[in-house]
Design a protein around this motif. Structure first.
Motif, PDB file in Angstrom:
ATOM      1  N   ALA A 126      49.798  53.020  29.343  1.00 26.32           N
ATOM      2  CA  ALA A 126      50.750  53.522  30.326  1.00 26.32           C
ATOM      3  C   ALA A 126      50.051  54.214  31.489  1.00 26.32           C
ATOM      4  N   GLU A 127      48.731  54.149  31.551  1.00 24.55           N
ATOM      5  CA  GLU A 127      47.976  54.880  32.565  1.00 24.55           C
ATOM      6  C   GLU A 127      47.102  54.004  33.451  1.00 24.55           C
ATOM      7  N   SER A 128      47.067  52.708  33.242  1.00 25.70           N
ATOM      8  CA  SER A 128      46.090  51.872  33.934  1.00 25.70           C
ATOM      9  C   SER A 128      46.459  51.550  35.373  1.00 25.70           C
ATOM     10  N   GLY A 129      47.668  51.811  35.761  1.00 29.15           N
ATOM     11  CA  GLY A 129      48.058  51.550  37.132  1.00 29.15           C
ATOM     12  C   GLY A 129      48.928  50.314  37.259  1.00 29.15           C
ATOM     13  N   LEU A 130      49.315  50.043  38.468  1.00 24.74           N
ATOM     14  CA  LEU A 130      50.283  48.985  38.742  1.00 24.74           C
ATOM     15  C   LEU A 130      49.806  47.606  38.305  1.00 24.74           C
ATOM     16  N   TRP A 131      48.528  47.293  38.516  1.00 23.27           N
ATOM     17  CA  TRP A 131      48.030  45.948  38.202  1.00 23.27           C
ATOM     18  C   TRP A 131      48.322  45.564  36.757  1.00 23.27           C
ATOM     19  N   CYS A 132      47.900  46.379  35.806  1.00 24.69           N
ATOM     20  CA  CYS A 132      48.096  46.046  34.392  1.00 24.69           C
ATOM     21  C   CYS A 132      49.542  46.224  33.956  1.00 24.69           C
ATOM     22  N   ASN A 133      50.260  47.113  34.605  1.00 25.83           N
ATOM     23  CA  ASN A 133      51.673  47.271  34.257  1.00 25.83           C
ATOM     24  C   ASN A 133      52.468  46.027  34.615  1.00 25.83           C
ATOM     25  N   VAL A 134      52.059  45.322  35.658  1.00 26.08           N
ATOM     26  CA  VAL A 134      52.769  44.114  36.086  1.00 26.08           C
ATOM     27  C   VAL A 134      52.254  42.882  35.346  1.00 26.08           C
ATOM     28  N   HIS A 135      50.925  42.718  35.284  1.00 23.31           N
ATOM     29  CA  HIS A 135      50.331  41.490  34.753  1.00 23.31           C
ATOM     30  C   HIS A 135      49.824  41.611  33.324  1.00 23.31           C
ATOM     31  N   GLY A 136      49.561  42.813  32.864  1.00 24.61           N
ATOM     32  CA  GLY A 136      48.982  42.999  31.536  1.00 24.61           C
ATOM     33  C   GLY A 136      47.481  42.747  31.559  1.00 24.61           C
ATOM     34  N   HIS A 137      46.845  43.033  30.449  1.00 24.15           N
ATOM     35  CA  HIS A 137      45.414  42.777  30.308  1.00 24.15           C
ATOM     36  C   HIS A 137      45.215  41.341  29.841  1.00 24.15           C
ATOM     37  N   ARG A 138      44.162  40.712  30.320  1.00 24.78           N
ATOM     38  CA  ARG A 138      43.731  39.388  29.871  1.00 24.78           C
ATOM     39  C   ARG A 138      44.783  38.298  30.066  1.00 24.78           C
ATOM     40  N   HIS A 139      45.471  38.317  31.186  1.00 22.83           N
ATOM     41  CA  HIS A 139      46.427  37.250  31.488  1.00 22.83           C
ATOM     42  C   HIS A 139      45.633  35.958  31.660  1.00 22.83           C
ATOM     43  N   PRO A 140      45.984  34.888  30.952  1.00 22.35           N
ATOM     44  CA  PRO A 140      45.179  33.660  30.976  1.00 22.35           C
ATOM     45  C   PRO A 140      44.950  33.078  32.369  1.00 22.35           C
ATOM     46  N   ARG A 141      45.956  33.068  33.223  1.00 20.78           N
ATOM     47  CA  ARG A 141      45.779  32.494  34.567  1.00 20.78           C
ATOM     48  C   ARG A 141      44.841  33.342  35.414  1.00 20.78           C
ATOM     49  N   ILE A 142      44.946  34.652  35.290  1.00 23.15           N
ATOM     50  CA  ILE A 142      44.071  35.539  36.060  1.00 23.15           C
ATOM     51  C   ILE A 142      42.642  35.429  35.542  1.00 23.15           C
ATOM     52  N   ASP A 143      42.465  35.414  34.215  1.00 19.35           N
ATOM     53  CA  ASP A 143      41.119  35.250  33.640  1.00 19.35           C
ATOM     54  C   ASP A 143      40.478  33.941  34.104  1.00 19.35           C
ATOM     55  N   ARG A 144      41.257  32.868  34.114  1.00 15.32           N
ATOM     56  CA  ARG A 144      40.735  31.563  34.534  1.00 15.32           C
ATOM     57  C   ARG A 144      40.317  31.590  36.006  1.00 15.32           C
ATOM     58  N   ALA A 145      41.126  32.215  36.851  1.00 17.19           N
ATOM     59  CA  ALA A 145      40.793  32.305  38.278  1.00 17.19           C
ATOM     60  C   ALA A 145      39.516  33.116  38.491  1.00 17.19           C
ATOM     61  N   ILE A 146      39.347  34.180  37.730  1.00 13.29           N
ATOM     62  CA  ILE A 146      38.127  34.989  37.847  1.00 13.29           C
ATOM     63  C   ILE A 146      36.915  34.181  37.404  1.00 13.29           C
ATOM     64  N   ARG A 147      37.026  33.469  36.271  1.00 13.24           N
ATOM     65  CA  ARG A 147      35.898  32.645  35.806  1.00 13.24           C
ATOM     66  C   ARG A 147      35.559  31.554  36.815  1.00 13.24           C
TER      67      ARG A 147
END
Length: 56
Positions: A28-49
């Motif tokens: 509940a403290e990580s900020g807006l990014w993780c509150n919206v997308h969560g940690h380790r979202h597959p599409r975001i991880d793939r784009a980063i890789r």
């Protein structure tokens, strides 16, 4: 007196943080990014890789 043992966060999944003992905590403290997308979202991880493969 009880000894303080720090939380050692090993990873994040969705909206949870998981420590080295496997305990799960609501992030509940990580900020807006993780509150919206969560940690380790597959599409975001793939784009980063994909981007890392282009520049490193």
């Amino acid at each position: 007196m009880a000894r303080y043992q720090p939380w050692i966060i090993e990873r994040g999944e969705g909206f949870e943080l998981i420590d080295v003992r496997g305990r799960r905590f609501l992030d509940a403290e990580s900020g807006l990014w993780c509150n919206v997308h969560g940690h380790r979202h597959p599409r975001i991880d793939r784009a980063i890789r994909d981007q890392l493969d282009r520049i490193s």
